[in-house]
Design a protein around this motif. Structure first.
Motif, short mmCIF file in Angstrom:
data_model
loop_
_atom_site.label_atom_id
_atom_site.label_comp_id
_atom_site.label_asym_id
_atom_site.label_seq_id
_atom_site.Cartn_x
_atom_site.Cartn_y
_atom_site.Cartn_z
N MET A 1 0.84 -1.18 0.00
CA MET A 1 0.00 0.00 0.00
C MET A 1 0.88 1.24 0.00
O MET A 1 1.86 1.32 0.73
N SER A 2 0.53 2.21 -0.87
CA SER A 2 1.33 3.43 -0.94
C SER A 2 0.48 4.63 -0.55
O SER A 2 -0.74 4.62 -0.63
N ALA A 3 1.15 5.66 -0.11
CA ALA A 3 0.44 6.90 0.28
C ALA A 3 1.08 8.06 -0.44
O ALA A 3 2.28 8.27 -0.36
N GLU A 4 0.29 8.85 -1.18
CA GLU A 4 0.78 10.04 -1.87
C GLU A 4 0.20 11.24 -1.16
O GLU A 4 -1.00 11.34 -0.97
N THR A 5 1.04 12.12 -0.75
CA THR A 5 0.58 13.25 0.06
C THR A 5 0.88 14.57 -0.63
O THR A 5 1.99 14.79 -1.08
N LEU A 6 -0.12 15.39 -0.72
CA LEU A 6 0.04 16.72 -1.30
C LEU A 6 -0.21 17.74 -0.21
O LEU A 6 -1.25 17.74 0.42
N LEU A 7 0.76 18.62 0.02
CA LEU A 7 0.67 19.56 1.13
C LEU A 7 0.73 20.99 0.61
O LEU A 7 1.62 21.35 -0.17
N SER A 8 -0.21 21.80 1.03
CA SER A 8 -0.15 23.23 0.75
C SER A 8 0.40 23.90 1.98
O SER A 8 -0.20 23.86 3.05
N LEU A 20 4.68 25.47 10.79
CA LEU A 20 4.26 25.13 9.45
C LEU A 20 2.75 24.96 9.48
O LEU A 20 2.22 24.20 10.27
N VAL A 21 2.06 25.66 8.61
CA VAL A 21 0.60 25.61 8.58
C VAL A 21 0.19 24.88 7.30
O VAL A 21 0.46 25.35 6.20
N PHE A 22 -0.44 23.75 7.45
CA PHE A 22 -0.90 22.99 6.31
C PHE A 22 -2.38 23.29 6.12
O PHE A 22 -3.21 22.82 6.88
N SER A 23 -2.71 24.12 5.12
CA SER A 23 -4.09 24.51 4.91
C SER A 23 -4.92 23.36 4.36
O SER A 23 -6.12 23.34 4.49
N ARG A 24 -4.25 22.40 3.71
CA ARG A 24 -4.98 21.24 3.21
C ARG A 24 -4.06 20.04 3.19
O ARG A 24 -2.94 20.10 2.72
N LEU A 25 -4.53 18.94 3.73
CA LEU A 25 -3.78 17.69 3.71
C LEU A 25 -4.59 16.69 2.92
O LEU A 25 -5.70 16.32 3.30
N THR A 26 -4.08 16.26 1.79
CA THR A 26 -4.78 15.30 0.95
C THR A 26 -3.95 14.03 0.85
O THR A 26 -2.77 14.07 0.53
N VAL A 27 -4.55 12.91 1.13
CA VAL A 27 -3.87 11.63 1.05
C VAL A 27 -4.62 10.74 0.07
O VAL A 27 -5.81 10.53 0.22
N ARG A 28 -3.91 10.27 -0.94
CA ARG A 28 -4.50 9.32 -1.87
C ARG A 28 -4.00 7.93 -1.51
O ARG A 28 -2.82 7.68 -1.48
N ASN A 29 -4.92 7.05 -1.28
CA ASN A 29 -4.58 5.71 -0.80
C ASN A 29 -5.35 4.69 -1.63
O ASN A 29 -6.57 4.60 -1.54
N ALA A 51 1.66 4.69 6.50
CA ALA A 51 1.44 5.40 7.76
C ALA A 51 1.53 6.90 7.54
O ALA A 51 2.39 7.39 6.83
N VAL A 52 0.63 7.64 8.16
CA VAL A 52 0.66 9.10 8.10
C VAL A 52 0.91 9.64 9.49
O VAL A 52 0.31 9.18 10.46
N HIS A 53 1.81 10.61 9.60
CA HIS A 53 2.20 11.16 10.90
C HIS A 53 1.91 12.64 10.96
O HIS A 53 2.07 13.35 9.98
N VAL A 72 -8.22 12.60 12.64
CA VAL A 72 -8.24 11.14 12.67
C VAL A 72 -9.52 10.60 12.03
O VAL A 72 -9.48 9.65 11.23
N ASP A 73 -10.66 11.21 12.34
CA ASP A 73 -11.92 10.78 11.75
C ASP A 73 -11.87 10.87 10.23
O ASP A 73 -12.31 9.96 9.52
N ALA A 74 -11.33 11.98 9.72
CA ALA A 74 -11.27 12.18 8.27
C ALA A 74 -10.33 11.17 7.61
O ALA A 74 -10.64 10.62 6.55
N MET A 75 -9.18 10.94 8.25
CA MET A 75 -8.22 10.00 7.67
C MET A 75 -8.76 8.57 7.66
O MET A 75 -8.61 7.83 6.68
N ARG A 76 -9.39 8.18 8.76
CA ARG A 76 -9.93 6.82 8.83
C ARG A 76 -11.07 6.63 7.84
O ARG A 76 -11.18 5.58 7.20
N SER A 77 -11.91 7.63 7.70
CA SER A 77 -13.02 7.52 6.75
C SER A 77 -12.51 7.45 5.32
O SER A 77 -13.20 6.93 4.43
N GLY A 78 -11.31 7.96 5.07
CA GLY A 78 -10.72 7.90 3.74
C GLY A 78 -9.91 6.65 3.49
O GLY A 78 -9.30 6.51 2.44
N GLY A 79 -9.85 5.74 4.48
CA GLY A 79 -9.18 4.47 4.28
C GLY A 79 -7.75 4.38 4.78
O GLY A 79 -7.04 3.41 4.50
#
Length: 256
Positions: A1-8, A20-29, A51-53, A72-79
């Motif tokens: 399983m791979s995780a691609e992370t895009l950070l603004s 560091l302020v991350f206005s959006r954290l997107t993880v494609r899994n 794993a996401v930290h 955590v709720d958002a990440m778990r709901s996204g798989g």
């Protein structure tokens, strides 16, 4: 399983410490994507593989629990399978939804949502401390490495004040793929281990000691000036950074 992370990423200079302020954290899994928008999520790293930290560093401590729980709720709901949270307070740990598989490790101030992956590194990671006071930093390092799929061997309270304690574990040291040496005071443990072992040694100075240790500066400078080859140094009390680097080293031989 791979995780691609895009950070603004933006920089918030309005507080006493730069964040560091991350206005959006997107993880494609595995083809699915989800976002955690508009949170002030101060993070050090996004871990490789599954794993996401993130590290909550907001000064308003009472807000940490709510923010962490929502993320955590958002990440778990996204798989997302495994989420590693460092420097986590008791209050934040209590706010995690009981529906999520969650374990809080009080000594290392680590929260892990999901299960630890099976070890898939090319060898073992040894985490050694000079004394018992170094154990909180050591647990942060060890749990980080375990969350990234490493077999970890803990050798605690094996400092140079009683060198026989370390020498009784020569087999574990010599069979390690990478060693994390954690010590305060004068930080001599890293040099001793570096002179014994034939693998990379990651030195972690801790803020443990008396007045002239300057909250870890003495051990940091000692480790930076080590005459043992193969010793690298991370920042004071940076167990996470050491565990992450150890995992990268331990997985280099496992790549196809």
């Amino acid at each position: 399983m791979s995780a691609e992370t895009l950070l603004s990423v933006g920089i918030d200079l309005g507080t006493t410490t730069t964040q560091l302020v991350f206005s959006r954290l997107t993880v494609r899994n595995e083809g699915s994507a989800f976002s955690v928008p508009n949170y002030t999520v101060a993070a050090r790293e996004v871990l490789r593989r599954s794993a996401v930290h993130f590290t909550p560093l907001r000064s308003e401590r009472e807000l940490d629990a709510e923010a962490i729980a929502r993320i955590v709720d958002a990440m778990r709901s996204g798989g997302q399978d495994t989420i590693l949270i460092t420097r986590m307070s008791d209050e934040a740990a209590a706010a995690i939804d009981p529906a999520h598989p969650f374990t809080y490790y009080e000594m290392g101030r680590i929260g892990i949502v999901g299960s630890l992956p099976s070890p898939d590194g090319s060898g073992k990671v040894v985490v050694a401390t000079g004394g018992t006071s170094d154990m909180p930093v050591a647990e942060e390092a060890a749990l980080t490495a375990e969350a990234l799929g490493n077999e970890v061997v803990r050798l605690y309270d094996v400092g140079v004040a009683g060198l026989h304690r370390l020498l009784s574990h020569l087999e574990e040291l010599m069979s390690a793929n990478v060693i994390i040496a954690i010590a305060g005071m004068e930080g001599a443990l890293a040099s001793v281990i570096g002179g014994l072992a034939d693998c990379p040694v990651i030195a972690v100075p801790t803020s443990i000691g008396y007045g002239a240790c300057f909250h870890g500066l003495s051990s940091l400078l000692s480790m930076l000036n080590s005459c043992a080859s193969g010793v690298s140094v991370v920042n004071i009390d940076n167990g996470f950074g050491a565990g992450y680097l150890a995992s990268m080293i331990n997985h280099m031989g496992a790549k196809p």
